[in-house]
Design a protein around this motif. Sequence first.
Motif, PDB file in Angstrom:
ATOM      1  N   LEU A  24       0.581  -1.040   0.375  1.00 20.33           N
ATOM      2  CA  LEU A  24       0.043  -0.136  -0.334  1.00 20.33           C
ATOM      3  C   LEU A  24       0.585   1.224   0.060  1.00 20.33           C
ATOM      4  CD1 LEU A  24      -2.542  -0.302   2.411  1.00 20.33           C
ATOM      5  CD2 LEU A  24      -3.042  -1.241   0.000  1.00 20.33           C
ATOM      6  N   ARG A  25       1.900   1.287   0.551  1.00 20.94           N
ATOM      7  CA  ARG A  25       2.729   2.918   0.819  1.00 20.94           C
ATOM      8  C   ARG A  25       3.376   2.634   0.001  1.00 20.94           C
ATOM      9  NH1 ARG A  25       5.419   0.451   4.648  1.00 20.94           N
ATOM     10  NH2 ARG A  25       7.482   0.207   3.580  1.00 20.94           N
ATOM     11  N   ARG A  26       3.996   1.738  -0.884  1.00 18.09           N
ATOM     12  CA  ARG A  26       5.098   1.012  -2.353  1.00 18.09           C
ATOM     13  C   ARG A  26       3.660   2.053  -3.287  1.00 18.09           C
ATOM     14  NH1 ARG A  26       7.427  -2.496   0.366  1.00 18.09           N
ATOM     15  NH2 ARG A  26       6.670  -3.780  -0.867  1.00 18.09           N
ATOM     16  N   LEU A  27       2.590   1.743  -3.074  1.00 15.72           N
ATOM     17  CA  LEU A  27       1.580   2.471  -4.764  1.00 15.72           C
ATOM     18  C   LEU A  27       1.268   3.829  -4.467  1.00 15.72           C
ATOM     19  CD1 LEU A  27       0.073  -0.987  -4.639  1.00 15.72           C
ATOM     20  CD2 LEU A  27       1.813  -0.010  -6.609  1.00 15.72           C
ATOM     21  N   GLY A  28       1.264   4.394  -3.317  1.00 17.16           N
ATOM     22  CA  GLY A  28       0.346   5.197  -2.692  1.00 17.16           C
ATOM     23  C   GLY A  28      -1.221   4.964  -2.720  1.00 17.16           C
ATOM     24  N   VAL A  29      -1.624   3.381  -2.479  1.00 14.81           N
ATOM     25  CA  VAL A  29      -3.125   3.744  -2.582  1.00 14.81           C
ATOM     26  C   VAL A  29      -3.380   3.259  -1.031  1.00 14.81           C
ATOM     27  CG1 VAL A  29      -3.257   3.189  -4.974  1.00 14.81           C
ATOM     28  CG2 VAL A  29      -3.041   1.173  -2.647  1.00 14.81           C
ATOM     29  N   ASP A  30      -4.996   3.453  -1.019  1.00 19.06           N
ATOM     30  CA  ASP A  30      -5.623   3.050   0.200  1.00 19.06           C
ATOM     31  C   ASP A  30      -6.582   1.571   0.175  1.00 19.06           C
ATOM     32  OD1 ASP A  30      -5.243   5.528   1.228  1.00 19.06           O
ATOM     33  OD2 ASP A  30      -7.071   6.128   0.248  1.00 19.06           O
ATOM     34  N   TYR A  31      -6.442   1.109  -1.048  1.00 17.67           N
ATOM     35  CA  TYR A  31      -6.949  -0.422  -0.570  1.00 17.67           C
ATOM     36  C   TYR A  31      -5.679  -1.266  -2.338  1.00 17.67           C
ATOM     37  CZ  TYR A  31      -9.911   0.561  -4.448  1.00 17.67           C
ATOM     38  OH  TYR A  31     -10.228   1.838  -5.244  1.00 17.67           O
ATOM     39  N   ILE A  32      -6.658  -2.112  -2.065  1.00 17.21           N
ATOM     40  CA  ILE A  32      -5.885  -3.288  -3.882  1.00 17.21           C
ATOM     41  C   ILE A  32      -7.178  -4.272  -4.541  1.00 17.21           C
ATOM     42  CG2 ILE A  32      -4.339  -4.470  -4.190  1.00 17.21           C
ATOM     43  CD1 ILE A  32      -3.015  -2.618  -3.447  1.00 17.21           C
ATOM     44  N   ASP A  33      -7.107  -3.771  -5.453  1.00 15.88           N
ATOM     45  CA  ASP A  33      -8.476  -4.084  -6.004  1.00 15.88           C
ATOM     46  C   ASP A  33      -8.333  -5.666  -6.082  1.00 15.88           C
ATOM     47  OD1 ASP A  33     -10.106  -2.363  -7.816  1.00 15.88           O
ATOM     48  OD2 ASP A  33      -7.981  -1.683  -7.725  1.00 15.88           O
ATOM     49  N   LEU A  34      -6.815  -7.444  -6.733  1.00 14.65           N
ATOM     50  CA  LEU A  34      -6.882  -7.922  -6.859  1.00 14.65           C
ATOM     51  C   LEU A  34      -5.440  -8.293  -5.899  1.00 14.65           C
ATOM     52  CD1 LEU A  34      -7.902 -10.382  -7.403  1.00 14.65           C
ATOM     53  CD2 LEU A  34      -6.575 -10.494  -9.658  1.00 14.65           C
ATOM     54  N   TYR A  35      -5.409  -9.028  -4.513  1.00  9.71           N
ATOM     55  CA  TYR A  35      -4.624  -9.332  -3.822  1.00  9.71           C
ATOM     56  C   TYR A  35      -3.758 -10.813  -3.695  1.00  9.71           C
ATOM     57  CZ  TYR A  35      -1.634  -8.558   0.126  1.00  9.71           C
ATOM     58  OH  TYR A  35       0.084  -9.102   0.343  1.00  9.71           O
ATOM     59  N   LEU A  36      -3.294 -10.748  -4.339  1.00  7.64           N
ATOM     60  CA  LEU A  36      -2.824 -12.674  -4.752  1.00  7.64           C
ATOM     61  C   LEU A  36      -1.463 -13.237  -3.846  1.00  7.64           C
ATOM     62  CD1 LEU A  36      -2.863 -12.038  -8.454  1.00  7.64           C
ATOM     63  CD2 LEU A  36      -4.439 -12.821  -7.352  1.00  7.64           C
ATOM     64  N   LEU A  37      -1.474 -14.206  -3.840  1.00  8.27           N
ATOM     65  CA  LEU A  37      -0.077 -15.134  -2.906  1.00  8.27           C
ATOM     66  C   LEU A  37       0.572 -15.556  -4.432  1.00  8.27           C
ATOM     67  CD1 LEU A  37      -1.414 -17.136  -0.048  1.00  8.27           C
ATOM     68  CD2 LEU A  37      -1.207 -14.739  -0.265  1.00  8.27           C
ATOM     69  N   HIS A  38       2.572 -15.393  -4.037  1.00  7.16           N
ATOM     70  CA  HIS A  38       3.044 -15.020  -5.329  1.00  7.16           C
ATOM     71  C   HIS A  38       3.195 -16.535  -5.624  1.00  7.16           C
ATOM     72  CE1 HIS A  38       6.058 -12.506  -8.234  1.00  7.16           C
ATOM     73  NE2 HIS A  38       4.407 -13.679  -8.843  1.00  7.16           N
TER      74      HIS A  38
END
Length: 223
Positions: A24-38
Amino acid sequence: MFITTKLWMSHYGDAARRGFQGSLRRLGVDYIDLYLLHWPSPADFAATLTAYRTAEALLSEGLVRAIGVANFEASHLERLLAEAEVMPAVNQIELHPGFTNTALAAVNAAHGVLTQSWSPLGGSVRRSDDQSTDPLASEAIAAIAVAHDRSPGQVILRWQHQKGYCAIPKSVRPSRIAENIQIFDFSLSPEEMARIDALDTGRRGGPDPEWVSMATIPKVIEG
């Protein structure tokens, strides 16, 4: 914009929330649309399960809009589903005409999990030692492209679309990005689809998920 990011294996286990906050900090956003385990990291699947439970908590808290996995083989997916409360929305896997990954895509579909194709144009092959099966250099695909007055890349992406997959081609060139989107005004015939299917070699261009772990890829992402 629809933002997808992944949790790297160095943050699996109890460090998963810290890894998410770092994204979140690196992207500068408050939420993520899709979060995956790599990766499934089968060598320490207990940590994988803990990380997925954190993803489920993030979903319930509204910090992510959907959760999923990447590079999970059928056995990994079954192990996850035996413990999970939330079905993964997506399983992002290597999939292109040289490696159609048909059986895994069928398992995804049986569970209602969307198959998302990374390296959909065969970039993983072009980065490997053996580039003889590069889909963009295929004579069969070139002939289909000529017949439709399209590029080989557009033909491959149309093949992916007609299969019901979500392809995510990579490009930094605006002209190529625009080209990749222009696949919805033509269709491939069943015979053309079968000709592309027949290009499958069963050989990956990328890593085998079964051996990927922090021991084999000791990359650490700071929290």
